[in-house]
Design a protein around this motif. Sequence first.
Motif, PDB file in Angstrom:
ATOM      1  N   UNK A 154       0.796  -1.222   0.000  1.00  0.00           N
ATOM      2  CA  UNK A 154       0.000   0.000   0.000  1.00  0.00           C
ATOM      3  C   UNK A 154       0.831   1.275   0.000  1.00  0.00           C
ATOM      4  N   UNK A 155       2.117   1.166   0.328  1.00  0.00           N
ATOM      5  CA  UNK A 155       2.948   2.366   0.302  1.00  0.00           C
ATOM      6  C   UNK A 155       4.060   2.268  -0.742  1.00  0.00           C
ATOM      7  N   UNK A 156       4.942   1.287  -0.635  1.00  0.00           N
ATOM      8  CA  UNK A 156       6.029   1.169  -1.610  1.00  0.00           C
ATOM      9  C   UNK A 156       5.474   0.927  -3.006  1.00  0.00           C
ATOM     10  N   UNK A 157       4.505   0.033  -3.116  1.00  0.00           N
ATOM     11  CA  UNK A 157       3.902  -0.228  -4.422  1.00  0.00           C
ATOM     12  C   UNK A 157       3.234   1.004  -4.986  1.00  0.00           C
ATOM     13  N   UNK A 158       2.504   1.729  -4.133  1.00  0.00           N
ATOM     14  CA  UNK A 158       1.820   2.942  -4.588  1.00  0.00           C
ATOM     15  C   UNK A 158       2.820   4.004  -5.027  1.00  0.00           C
ATOM     16  N   UNK A 159       3.907   4.153  -4.275  1.00  0.00           N
ATOM     17  CA  UNK A 159       4.933   5.129  -4.646  1.00  0.00           C
ATOM     18  C   UNK A 159       5.532   4.782  -6.007  1.00  0.00           C
ATOM     19  N   UNK A 160       5.728   3.515  -6.268  1.00  0.00           N
ATOM     20  CA  UNK A 160       6.304   3.105  -7.543  1.00  0.00           C
ATOM     21  C   UNK A 160       5.326   3.344  -8.698  1.00  0.00           C
ATOM     22  N   UNK A 161       4.049   3.112  -8.464  1.00  0.00           N
ATOM     23  CA  UNK A 161       3.055   3.397  -9.500  1.00  0.00           C
ATOM     24  C   UNK A 161       3.076   4.892  -9.830  1.00  0.00           C
ATOM     25  N   UNK A 162       3.099   5.724  -8.786  1.00  0.00           N
ATOM     26  CA  UNK A 162       3.150   7.162  -9.006  1.00  0.00           C
ATOM     27  C   UNK A 162       4.407   7.587  -9.722  1.00  0.00           C
ATOM     28  N   UNK A 198      11.782   8.339  -4.391  1.00  0.00           N
ATOM     29  CA  UNK A 198      11.923   6.892  -4.334  1.00  0.00           C
ATOM     30  C   UNK A 198      11.235   6.363  -3.076  1.00  0.00           C
ATOM     31  N   UNK A 199      11.097   5.030  -2.989  1.00  0.00           N
ATOM     32  CA  UNK A 199      10.336   4.430  -1.882  1.00  0.00           C
ATOM     33  C   UNK A 199      10.949   4.698  -0.508  1.00  0.00           C
ATOM     34  N   UNK A 200      12.270   4.929  -0.469  1.00  0.00           N
ATOM     35  CA  UNK A 200      12.944   5.143   0.815  1.00  0.00           C
ATOM     36  C   UNK A 200      13.136   6.622   1.134  1.00  0.00           C
ATOM     37  N   UNK A 201      12.615   7.502   0.305  1.00  0.00           N
ATOM     38  CA  UNK A 201      12.818   8.948   0.487  1.00  0.00           C
ATOM     39  C   UNK A 201      11.961   9.462   1.644  1.00  0.00           C
ATOM     40  N   UNK A 202      12.608  10.055   2.646  1.00  0.00           N
ATOM     41  CA  UNK A 202      11.901  10.553   3.827  1.00  0.00           C
ATOM     42  C   UNK A 202      10.871  11.632   3.485  1.00  0.00           C
ATOM     43  N   UNK A 203      11.046  12.290   2.337  1.00  0.00           N
ATOM     44  CA  UNK A 203      10.114  13.359   1.959  1.00  0.00           C
ATOM     45  C   UNK A 203       8.724  12.837   1.619  1.00  0.00           C
ATOM     46  N   UNK A 204       8.596  11.541   1.384  1.00  0.00           N
ATOM     47  CA  UNK A 204       7.286  10.971   1.080  1.00  0.00           C
ATOM     48  C   UNK A 204       6.282  11.304   2.173  1.00  0.00           C
ATOM     49  N   UNK A 218       1.641   7.648  -3.248  1.00  0.00           N
ATOM     50  CA  UNK A 218       1.457   7.800  -4.688  1.00  0.00           C
ATOM     51  C   UNK A 218       1.789   9.221  -5.133  1.00  0.00           C
ATOM     52  N   UNK A 219       1.479  10.201  -4.286  1.00  0.00           N
ATOM     53  CA  UNK A 219       1.855  11.588  -4.600  1.00  0.00           C
ATOM     54  C   UNK A 219       3.370  11.751  -4.501  1.00  0.00           C
ATOM     55  N   UNK A 220       3.985  11.067  -3.535  1.00  0.00           N
ATOM     56  CA  UNK A 220       5.447  11.081  -3.454  1.00  0.00           C
ATOM     57  C   UNK A 220       6.076  10.572  -4.738  1.00  0.00           C
ATOM     58  N   UNK A 221       5.492   9.509  -5.308  1.00  0.00           N
ATOM     59  CA  UNK A 221       5.982   9.006  -6.586  1.00  0.00           C
ATOM     60  C   UNK A 221       5.835  10.026  -7.702  1.00  0.00           C
TER      61      UNK A 221
END
Length: 220
Positions: A21-29, A72-78, A64-67
Motif C-alpha cells: 500500500x505504500x512502496x507499491x503505490x509510490x512506484x506506481x506514481x 523513491x520508496x525510501x525517500x523521507x520526503x514521502x 502515490x503523490x510522493x511518486x
Amino acid sequence: MKFRSVFDIIGPVMIGPSSSHTAGAARIGRVARNLFDREPKWAHISFYGSFAKTYKGHGTDVAIVGGLLDFDTFDERIKESLEIARKKKMKITFREEEAVPEHPNTAKILVGDDDGELELVGISIGGGKIEIVELNGFKLRLSGHNPAILVVHDDRFGAIASVSNILAKHQINIGQMEVSRKGKGKMALMTIEVDQNLEDRVIDEIAALPDITQVARIVD
C-alpha cells in the motif's frame, strides 16, 4: 506469483507501514511521473478495492503523490508529499471507486499540464512490486522494475523490426516485449523492457523512424 530473489519476498527499503500500500503505490506514481517526463500540474487519482478502503490509514495517498514528485520508496520526503505538492501548486484529487477491480490494490492516475495529459492504471502485487496494466487506453504488462521504452506508432508492417534493429545496433538486449493496438492499421504500442538504461541518442533515433508518434522511457 514468482519471485526472483529473497529481496522480492522481504520487500524494498521503504517509508510506510505496508509494502503493497505504500512502496507499491509510490512506484506506481513514479512510473506515471517517468512516463509523463515532467512534473504534472495536476493529478486525479482513483483508488479501487483494498486501496479505496484503506488508503488514508496505510498512507497510499501520501505514497502515490510522493511518486509523482519523483521520490523513491525510501525517500523521507514521502511523509510530507501532500504538503510539498500543495506548495508546488500541484492540484491533487482522490476518488474512492466502487467498481470491483481484477486486482484489489488498483490505482488509476490521470496527470496533466497545459501541454498534455497521461492516464495509467497500476496494481501493487506485493512486496513493493507493481505492474502497469493500462496506459492511455492500451492494455499492457509493465513491471516498472527494469528500464523500458514505450513506443507509440502506426500499426504498419516493419515498425517492430525497425525498433528492434536500432536496439540491436546499440547492443541493447530486450528482456521482454509486448505489442498492443487499438485496431488493425490504427494506433499501436510497443512495450519493451531492456537490460540497461537507454541514452538520449537511442531514443532520438527511434523517435525519428517513420510512423513513430511518441517514445517514452522508464529508467532504472
